[in-house]
Design a protein around this motif. Structure first.
Motif, PDB file in Angstrom:
ATOM      1  N   TYR A 116      14.919   7.621  12.533  1.00 43.30           N
ATOM      2  CA  TYR A 116      14.549   7.087  11.214  1.00 43.30           C
ATOM      3  C   TYR A 116      15.808   6.852  10.383  1.00 43.30           C
ATOM      4  CZ  TYR A 116      12.406   7.313   6.462  1.00 43.30           C
ATOM      5  OH  TYR A 116      12.019   7.084   5.168  1.00 43.30           O
TER       6      TYR A 116
ATOM      7  N   THR B 178       4.179  11.633  -1.040  1.00 37.19           N
ATOM      8  CA  THR B 178       3.353  10.464  -0.713  1.00 37.19           C
ATOM      9  C   THR B 178       2.649  10.763   0.621  1.00 37.19           C
ATOM     10  OG1 THR B 178       4.943   9.310   0.691  1.00 37.19           O
ATOM     11  CG2 THR B 178       5.167   8.961  -1.687  1.00 37.19           C
TER      12      THR B 178
ATOM     13  N   LYS C 198      17.310   3.407   8.640  1.00 38.36           N
ATOM     14  CA  LYS C 198      17.595   3.269   7.205  1.00 38.36           C
ATOM     15  C   LYS C 198      19.073   2.966   6.988  1.00 38.36           C
ATOM     16  CE  LYS C 198      13.467   4.050   5.465  1.00 38.36           C
ATOM     17  NZ  LYS C 198      12.761   2.967   4.753  1.00 38.36           N
TER      18      LYS C 198
ATOM     19  N   ALA D 167       8.995  -2.521   0.857  1.00 35.47           N
ATOM     20  CA  ALA D 167       8.755  -1.074   0.743  1.00 35.47           C
ATOM     21  C   ALA D 167       8.268  -0.402   2.013  1.00 35.47           C
ATOM     22  CB  ALA D 167       7.728  -0.819  -0.365  1.00 35.47           C
ATOM     23  N   HIS D 168       7.785  -1.172   2.988  1.00 35.37           N
ATOM     24  CA  HIS D 168       7.101  -0.516   4.108  1.00 35.37           C
ATOM     25  C   HIS D 168       8.067   0.315   4.946  1.00 35.37           C
ATOM     26  CE1 HIS D 168       8.615  -4.350   5.507  1.00 35.37           C
ATOM     27  NE2 HIS D 168       8.570  -3.915   6.756  1.00 35.37           N
ATOM     28  N   GLY D 169       7.506   1.262   5.630  1.00 34.91           N
ATOM     29  CA  GLY D 169       8.289   2.137   6.496  1.00 34.91           C
ATOM     30  C   GLY D 169       7.399   3.232   7.015  1.00 34.91           C
TER      31      GLY D 169
ATOM     32  N   LYS E  54      -7.363  -1.961   2.496  1.00 32.48           N
ATOM     33  CA  LYS E  54      -6.446  -1.058   1.799  1.00 32.48           C
ATOM     34  C   LYS E  54      -5.650  -1.790   0.731  1.00 32.48           C
ATOM     35  CE  LYS E  54      -3.922   2.538   3.527  1.00 32.48           C
ATOM     36  NZ  LYS E  54      -2.970   3.186   4.458  1.00 32.48           N
TER      37      LYS E  54
ATOM     38  N   THR F 105       0.819  -1.214   0.000  1.00 32.82           N
ATOM     39  CA  THR F 105       0.000   0.000   0.000  1.00 32.82           C
ATOM     40  C   THR F 105       0.849   1.259   0.000  1.00 32.82           C
ATOM     41  OG1 THR F 105      -0.129  -0.168   2.393  1.00 32.82           O
ATOM     42  CG2 THR F 105      -1.981  -1.054   1.151  1.00 32.82           C
ATOM     43  N   SER F 106       2.163   1.117   0.088  1.00 31.53           N
ATOM     44  CA  SER F 106       3.021   2.301  -0.002  1.00 31.53           C
ATOM     45  C   SER F 106       2.836   2.945  -1.370  1.00 31.53           C
ATOM     46  CB  SER F 106       4.489   1.905   0.220  1.00 31.53           C
ATOM     47  OG  SER F 106       5.294   2.338  -0.851  1.00 31.53           O
ATOM     48  N   ALA F 107       2.738   4.258  -1.385  1.00 26.78           N
ATOM     49  CA  ALA F 107       2.495   4.951  -2.658  1.00 26.78           C
ATOM     50  C   ALA F 107       3.637   4.687  -3.634  1.00 26.78           C
ATOM     51  CB  ALA F 107       2.324   6.443  -2.418  1.00 26.78           C
ATOM     52  N   ILE F 108       4.855   4.676  -3.130  1.00 24.67           N
ATOM     53  CA  ILE F 108       5.988   4.428  -4.023  1.00 24.67           C
ATOM     54  C   ILE F 108       5.894   3.025  -4.614  1.00 24.67           C
ATOM     55  CG2 ILE F 108       8.508   4.175  -4.126  1.00 24.67           C
ATOM     56  CD1 ILE F 108       8.768   6.408  -2.088  1.00 24.67           C
TER      57      ILE F 108
ATOM     58  N   THR G 104       9.692  12.560  -1.233  1.00 19.05           N
ATOM     59  CA  THR G 104       8.750  12.236  -2.303  1.00 19.05           C
ATOM     60  C   THR G 104       7.331  12.539  -1.836  1.00 19.05           C
ATOM     61  OG1 THR G 104      10.235  10.428  -2.885  1.00 19.05           O
ATOM     62  CG2 THR G 104       8.052  10.365  -3.859  1.00 19.05           C
TER      63      THR G 104
ATOM     64  N   ILE H  91      13.630  -0.718   0.060  1.00 14.26           N
ATOM     65  CA  ILE H  91      13.624   0.742   0.073  1.00 14.26           C
ATOM     66  C   ILE H  91      14.254   1.249   1.363  1.00 14.26           C
ATOM     67  CG2 ILE H  91      12.285   2.849  -0.163  1.00 14.26           C
ATOM     68  CD1 ILE H  91      10.248   1.445  -1.752  1.00 14.26           C
TER      69      ILE H  91
ATOM     70  N   ARG I 194      -0.888  -4.994   5.572  1.00 14.47           N
ATOM     71  CA  ARG I 194      -1.379  -5.281   6.929  1.00 14.47           C
ATOM     72  C   ARG I 194      -2.859  -4.977   7.073  1.00 14.47           C
ATOM     73  NH1 ARG I 194       0.384  -0.229  10.814  1.00 14.47           N
ATOM     74  NH2 ARG I 194       0.570   1.302   9.146  1.00 14.47           N
ATOM     75  N   HIS I 195      -3.429  -4.193   6.133  1.00  9.61           N
ATOM     76  CA  HIS I 195      -4.862  -3.921   6.153  1.00  9.61           C
ATOM     77  C   HIS I 195      -5.492  -4.542   4.913  1.00  9.61           C
ATOM     78  CE1 HIS I 195      -3.729  -0.192   8.625  1.00  9.61           C
ATOM     79  NE2 HIS I 195      -4.347  -1.025   9.435  1.00  9.61           N
TER      80      HIS I 195
HETATM   81  N1  LIG Z   1       8.102   9.518   0.826  1.00  8.80           N
HETATM   82  C1  LIG Z   1       9.352   9.851   1.030  1.00  8.80           C
HETATM   83  O1  LIG Z   1       9.715  11.033   1.024  1.00  8.80           O
HETATM   84  C2  LIG Z   1      10.389   8.784   1.265  1.00  8.80           C
HETATM   85  C3  LIG Z   1      11.735   9.155   1.208  1.00  8.80           C
HETATM   86  C4  LIG Z   1      12.720   8.194   1.432  1.00  8.80           C
HETATM   87  C5  LIG Z   1      12.326   6.891   1.697  1.00  8.80           C
HETATM   88  N2  LIG Z   1      11.016   6.555   1.760  1.00  8.80           N
HETATM   89  C6  LIG Z   1      10.681   5.161   2.053  1.00  8.80           C
HETATM   90  O2  LIG Z   1       9.876   4.655   1.009  1.00  8.80           O
HETATM   91  C7  LIG Z   1       9.080   3.599   1.519  1.00  8.80           C
HETATM   92  C8  LIG Z   1       7.663   3.792   1.045  1.00  8.80           C
HETATM   93  O3  LIG Z   1       7.118   4.963   1.627  1.00  8.80           O
HETATM   94  P1  LIG Z   1       6.016   5.868   0.924  1.00  8.80           P
HETATM   95  O4  LIG Z   1       6.606   7.187   0.733  1.00  8.80           O
HETATM   96  O5  LIG Z   1       5.457   5.143  -0.240  1.00  8.80           O
HETATM   97  O6  LIG Z   1       4.969   6.042   2.098  1.00  8.80           O
HETATM   98  P2  LIG Z   1       3.476   5.555   2.321  1.00  8.80           P
HETATM   99  O7  LIG Z   1       2.687   5.664   1.071  1.00  8.80           O
HETATM  100  O8  LIG Z   1       3.030   6.273   3.523  1.00  8.80           O
HETATM  101  O9  LIG Z   1       3.640   4.002   2.641  1.00  8.80           O
HETATM  102  C9  LIG Z   1       4.084   3.505   3.855  1.00  8.80           C
HETATM  103  C10 LIG Z   1       3.915   2.004   3.839  1.00  8.80           C
HETATM  104  O10 LIG Z   1       4.450   1.431   5.021  1.00  8.80           O
HETATM  105  C11 LIG Z   1       3.449   0.653   5.644  1.00  8.80           C
HETATM  106  N3  LIG Z   1       3.601   0.685   7.086  1.00  8.80           N
HETATM  107  C12 LIG Z   1       3.801   1.760   7.873  1.00  8.80           C
HETATM  108  N4  LIG Z   1       3.871   1.394   9.149  1.00  8.80           N
HETATM  109  C13 LIG Z   1       3.688   0.054   9.169  1.00  8.80           C
HETATM  110  C14 LIG Z   1       3.641  -0.929  10.200  1.00  8.80           C
HETATM  111  N5  LIG Z   1       3.793  -0.588  11.475  1.00  8.80           N
HETATM  112  N6  LIG Z   1       3.443  -2.208   9.848  1.00  8.80           N
HETATM  113  C15 LIG Z   1       3.283  -2.546   8.567  1.00  8.80           C
HETATM  114  N7  LIG Z   1       3.323  -1.675   7.550  1.00  8.80           N
HETATM  115  C16 LIG Z   1       3.535  -0.395   7.858  1.00  8.80           C
HETATM  116  C17 LIG Z   1       2.141   1.279   5.218  1.00  8.80           C
HETATM  117  O11 LIG Z   1       1.089   0.372   5.382  1.00  8.80           O
HETATM  118  P3  LIG Z   1      -0.456   0.898   5.566  1.00  8.80           P
HETATM  119  O12 LIG Z   1      -0.873   1.383   4.224  1.00  8.80           O
HETATM  120  O13 LIG Z   1      -1.162  -0.301   5.996  1.00  8.80           O
HETATM  121  O14 LIG Z   1      -0.423   2.000   6.566  1.00  8.80           O
HETATM  122  C18 LIG Z   1       2.467   1.572   3.772  1.00  8.80           C
HETATM  123  O15 LIG Z   1       2.393   0.415   2.998  1.00  8.80           O
HETATM  124  C19 LIG Z   1       9.272   3.610   3.017  1.00  8.80           C
HETATM  125  O16 LIG Z   1      10.195   2.621   3.365  1.00  8.80           O
HETATM  126  C20 LIG Z   1       9.846   4.969   3.283  1.00  8.80           C
HETATM  127  O17 LIG Z   1      10.631   4.990   4.462  1.00  8.80           O
HETATM  128  C21 LIG Z   1      10.033   7.479   1.539  1.00  8.80           C
END
Ligand SMILES: NC(=O)c1ccc[n+]([C@@H]2O[C@H](COP(=O)([O-])OP(=O)(O)OC[C@H]3O[C@@H](n4cnc5c(N)ncnc54)[C@H](OP(=O)(O)O)[C@@H]3O)[C@@H](O)[C@H]2O)c1
Ligand SMILES: Cc1cc2nc3c(=O)[nH]c(=O)nc-3n(C[C@H](O)[C@H](O)[C@H](O)COP(=O)(O)OP(=O)(O)OC[C@H]3O[C@@H](n4cnc5c(N)ncnc54)[C@H](O)[C@@H]3O)c2cc1C
Lengths: 430, 250
Positions: free
Chosen positions: B155, B190, B159, B90-92, B41, B13-16, B188, B140, B37-38
């Motif tokens: 954080y 998201t 990483k 991808a999760h985080g 979603k 479900t992460s947007a990336i 990014t 990721i 996990r949901h």
């Molecule tokens: N956006 C940025 O600026 C950025 C920059 C550098 C790195 N990243 C990394 O890119 C990855 C993807 O992030 P995103 O930007 O696509 O964010 P996002 O759309 O908010 O996605 C976050 C994802 O992590 C899952 N998650 C969060 N907490 C969790 C938990 N306790 N247990 C299981 N799953 C969990 C969420 O699941 P639910 O949908 O169920 O909540 C979702 O799938 C992450 O690893 C993030 O650290 C992001």
């Protein structure tokens, strides 16, 4: 707070941006004060702006939900781009019945402005292909409506410029297509009479009609283009090529000095292309989409678009009067489009399309001078019993809006009290 | 261009990740498994991808991301029947640094979900992939892992751990055909960064970042900065001497 602009880049007010990412829980009440939905900001004026307040950024609702290959029914979220739908569905034999001159707009934005394409006389406007939509109100209420369900809400929301609630989910009826190609014909015309004759002649045999008009030429010469969908062609698909305008020039590139040679050469170039041909739908429908940020060419002061529709009876003389007012003013327009609408009323209370003829013109923002010209054009439109298009507007006077949209009184009761835009405050007082 | 026939996305479900998946399904893989996990979603993501690519078999699996036993069991189930060609982990979640400082349980949670959990998933897949002698593990991480800084070092530390792990895993699998890719996105647009929209840095579009990731994985890059310019920016930041760096308010 961040700067948000619309396509005309006339203002750069600060907004609080609230991303909407969950169609079931859009979280609309989280906005203290008023807010307005914002799609791709491809509207030219203030219909999608709320300076000093908040906007709901709808682009995050970009999921498809389901598609029935047999019937062509597509369910999707409201932030999906028309471009995504076209590119995905045309290879499968289906396409959107109605698209505006750019496909980089959201489904929600297309509904809220009830946008029209080049085939209005055959299929109507965007609202005509919506079979159902889901509207979230700031009160938390959720309303499902469509042509056969809660019709009042549907008629208020189609063309409702975002003021009845936030559209989260939509069902669309696509149309079958044999592929991405159109057979086209390009015909130069030398007067408005010729234009109207061509438009009338083309109504029955051609699905898409549009014309570019040289607004600097007294009689209204221009280029008439028409097209029909055709099947497989023995032609290679065009390669995706896109460029962008990397910076904003200090003054408008389109100005008094450049406009006459631009219009002249465009006319001559197109004249040489007269005759029939085959075109890919993207280059035929969305000629500017491959030049990203072309609106920057109008310089830091931005530009206005003026689009009106006049009833046909008063339209022929009305358009002539507008053209001569423009040439008297010394202002001019390069992207000038003249087109007839079909003989059908739109379903939205505030929808723009109606039977008649529509003229759309871009003007670089020269401040007072440009506004002065618009006042002259307004009186012609008012006299002819026409209306201006909110999607393109940043300045129409309230009385012209009220006169052009008799459905307004009825509409007001469907407004969401938690929603307001720069335009709604300007034209409706709140 | 590579067609991975069987793809698993953890944290689907992460947007990336979702935007990467949209690109991968256009290449008509046989099968895509979405781990979330949901249920609801994750199903919404699956419905979108099925609509885009009706020919691809797309299924949804639930996992407890913080349970080693559950992770092992799920990965075993996913890998016994047929080999997985590509897994994207991808999760985080981006915690508030100040709150992590004030409450150790939040810091613990952040370290767990951003470091331990992705590492355990990768570790579980690595065994299965090593056995069949093929596959790609893409994790990721983040540019935040390149150098610790006051505004998000819990954080960043998580990483950074993922980076050290990926390095070691790559070393271990160096002689095999199994590949490891560490993805480091810059900021990014998201849901994770929604709160930064009105103040923070300019955010890259998720479409652009996904494209960069998919290309990087195709090119078999061991480290993928997305967008690519972050490679140079982070190089400069890593090289800043401490007395300069500590004066910078980032
Ligand atoms: N956006 C940025 O600026 C950025 C920059 C550098 C790195 N990243 C990394 O890119 C990855 C993807 O992030 P995103 O930007 O696509 O964010 P996002 O759309 O908010 O996605 C976050 C994802 O992590 C899952 N998650 C969060 N907490 C969790 C938990 N306790 N247990 C299981 N799953 C969990 C969420 O699941 P639910 O949908 O169920 O909540 C979702 O799938 C992450 O690893 C993030 O650290 C992001
Ligand atoms: C090059 C170009 C050519 C164009 N050609 C045409 C044309 O041929 N015909 C035509 O009709 N128009 C045309 N337009 C105008 C454009 O199609 C419309 O302005 C369209 O509505 C823009 O969509 P958007 O997603 O950018 O929405 P925005 O401009 O961001 O918003 C438009 C309206 O929709 C509302 N809105 C957006 N999303 C939602 C939602 N989810 N729920 C409720 N309300 C919402 C906003 O509040 C606002 O009132 C053109 C524009 C450009 C730039």
């Amino acid at each position: 707070m961040v700067e948000v602009t619309s396509w005309g880049r006339l203002t750069r007010h600060q907004h609080r941006v609230i991303p909407v990412t969950d169609r079931n829980q859009p979280g609309l009440s989280a906005a203290p004060g008023s807010s307005i939905a914002h799609g791709m900001g491809r509207s030219y004026g203030d219909v999608c702006l709320n300076g000093g307040g908040a906007i709901w950024q709808m682009r995050g609702l970009d999921r498809l939900i389901s598609f029935d290959q047999g019937s062509g029914r597509l369910r999707c979220e409201a932030g999906v781009l028309l471009q995504d739908i076209q590119r995905l569905m045309i290879p499968r034999g289906w396409m959107l019945p109605v698209t505006p001159g750019t496909q980089i707009v959201t489904v929600g934005g297309a509904i809220a402005n009830d946008v029209h394409g080049k085939n209005h006389h055959v299929v109507g406007s965007f609202g005509d292909c919506v079979t159902r939509l889901c509207l979230h109100r700031t009160s938390g209420e959720v309303i499902e409506c469509g042509p056969e369900l809660e019709q009042d809400w549907f008629a208020a929301t189609v063309g409702g410029i975002g003021l009845t609630g936030v559209i989260t989910e939509v069902e669309l009826q696509l149309r079958a297509t044999r592929g991405p190609w159109l057979s086209t014909e390009t015909i130069p015309y030398d007067s408005l009479d010729e234009f109207f004759a061509l438009a009338d002649d083309s109504e029955s045999g051609w699905e898409h009609t549009v014309s570019w008009i040289d607004c600097l030429a007294k009689q209204g010469r221009g280029i008439f283009m028409r097209g029909n969908h055709v099947g497989e062609q023995d032609m290679p698909l065009p390669r995706a090529r896109s460029r962008s305008v990397p910076v904003t020039p200090p003054v408008s590139v389109i100005n008094r000095l450049t406009l006459p040679p631009m219009n002249w050469s465009y006319y001559q170039l197109q004249k040489r292309r007269r005759g029939t041909g085959t075109a890919h739908y993207e280059s035929f429908f969305y000629p500017l989409d491959n030049l990203h940020d072309w609106n920057r060419l109008y310089g830091p002061r931005g530009f206005y678009q003026y689009q009106c529709v006049l009833p046909r009876e008063s339209g022929e003389s009305g358009i002539a009067a507008m053209l001569s007012a423009i040439s008297r003013s010394g202002e001019g327009s390069f992207l000038a489009v003249l087109k007839t609408f079909g003989n059908r009323e739109a379903l939205g209370m505030l929808s723009f399309p109606r039977p008649g003829v529509t003229l759309a013109l871009d003007f670089p923002n020269h401040g007072h001078q440009t506004l002065k010209l618009f006042e002259a054009l307004d009186s012609i439109v008012a006299e002819a019993g026409g209306r201006l298009y909110p999607a393109k507007d940043a300045r129409m006077p309230r009385h012209l809006f009220e006169a052009g949209y008799p459905g307004l009184d009825n509409f007001i009761s469907f407004r969401d009290p938690g929603i307001s835009s720069e335009m709604s405050r300007r034209l409706m007082g709140s | 261009m590579n067609t991975y026939q069987r793809i698993v996305i953890v944290g689907a479900t992460s947007a990336i990740a979702e935007h990467c998946a949209r690109l991968w399904v256009t290449r008509s893989p046989d099968e895509l498994v979405l781990v979330g996990r949901h249920q609801e979603k994750t199903e919404a993501v699956a419905a979108d991808l099925r609509t885009r690519a009706p020919g691809v078999s797309i299924s949804v699996r639930m996992a407890d991301f913080q349970s080693p036993g559950n992770i092992q069991q799920l990965v075993d189930e996913l890998t016994t029947r047929r080999a997985v060609d590509l897994v994207l982990i991808a999760h985080g979640s981006l915690p508030d640094q100040g709150m992590c400082q004030a409450d150790l349980s939040l810091a613990n949670e952040a370290l767990d979900i951003n470091a331990i959990s992705p590492v355990l998933f990768a570790e579980a897949f690595s065994g299965a992939m090593e056995r069949v002698g093929q596959g790609c593990i893409a994790i990721i991480g983040s540019v935040a892992g390149d150098r610790g800084r006051k505004s998000n070092y819990i954080y960043g530390a998580a990483k950074g751990l993922v980076e050290r792990y990926a390095q070691g895993l790559d070393h271990r699998l160096g002689a095999t055909k199994v590949r490891v890719a560490l993805i480091k996105p810059g900021p990014t647009d998201t849901p994770m960064t929604a709160h930064l929209k009105n103040s923070g840095p300019a955010l890259a579009s998720v479409e652009e970042v996904a494209q960069c990731i998919v290309k990087g994985v195709d090119k078999r890059k061991p480290v993928i900065y997305a967008p690519g310019k972050w490679n140079i920016i982070m190089l400069v930041i890593k090289l800043l001497p401490r007395f300069v760096f500590n004066k910078v308010n980032i």
